[in-house]
Design an enzyme around this catalytic site. Structure first.
Site, PDB file in Angstrom:
ATOM      1  N   ASP A  15       0.587  -1.220   0.183  1.00 11.16           N
ATOM      2  CA  ASP A  15       0.051   0.172   0.088  1.00 11.16           C
ATOM      3  C   ASP A  15       0.597   0.928  -0.707  1.00 11.16           C
ATOM      4  O   ASP A  15       2.084   1.127   0.012  1.00 11.16           O
ATOM      5  CB  ASP A  15      -0.826  -0.105   0.956  1.00 11.16           C
ATOM      6  CG  ASP A  15      -0.079  -0.515   2.769  1.00 11.16           C
ATOM      7  OD1 ASP A  15       0.687   0.589   2.578  1.00 11.16           O
ATOM      8  OD2 ASP A  15      -0.761  -0.721   3.922  1.00 11.16           O
ATOM      9  N   LEU A  16       0.098   2.278   0.200  1.00 10.25           N
ATOM     10  CA  LEU A  16       0.945   3.543  -0.037  1.00 10.25           C
ATOM     11  C   LEU A  16       2.506   4.020   1.367  1.00 10.25           C
ATOM     12  O   LEU A  16       3.050   4.350   1.289  1.00 10.25           O
ATOM     13  CB  LEU A  16       0.161   4.612   0.849  1.00 10.25           C
ATOM     14  CG  LEU A  16       0.616   6.415  -0.243  1.00 10.25           C
ATOM     15  CD1 LEU A  16       1.312   5.743  -1.307  1.00 10.25           C
ATOM     16  CD2 LEU A  16      -0.270   6.845   0.148  1.00 10.25           C
TER      17      LEU A  16
END
Length: 131
Positions: A15-16
């Site tokens: 994810d980010l």
């Protein structure tokens, strides 16, 4: 005895924040289950085509314990806990080395082509460790 399946974390799995996105652990353990079934000699495609039977996840209990990150080498362990006439309960863990990152208890059921639950065929039940 636990079945072990190795998997590498790719950029697309993160994810980010750069850690494995939580839903991807479910994909990892799905792959581990598929390889466990294959290692036991059960051909899921043939089972579907010839008998109209498929496995379905009925329940998942999951604990996220520590994050995995890009390029980690992980191992998915799959071990049967209980096998009855109607379901299979598996303990699954995602590990990095000796560290358990994710642990799940997964209940599988067998479905007919109509979507109705059916009993596990005796040969499959035996290969999974049931009586």
């Amino acid at each position: 005895m636990a079945h072990r399946f190795s998997i590498r974390v790719y950029y697309e799995d993160t994810d980010l924040a750069g850690i494995v996105y939580y839903a991807n652990y479910l994909k990892f353990i799905e792959r581990g289950r598929s390889e466990w079934v294959r290692a036991l000699g059960v051909d899921q495609l043939r089972l579907k085509e010839e008998q109209g039977l498929v496995f379905a996840v009925r329940r998942v209990e999951a604990d996220y314990l520590s994050p995995a990150r890009y390029d980690d080498m992980l191992v998915v362990e799959t071990m049967p806990e209980a096998v009855t006439g109607a379901r299979v309960v598996l303990a699954q863990r995602v590990m990095r080395g000796d560290d358990v990152l994710f642990a799940a208890r997964v209940t599988l059921a067998m479905l007919a082509a109509s979507g109705a639950p059916v009993r596990l065929p005796a040969d499959i039940r035996r290969s999974f460790g049931g009586g």
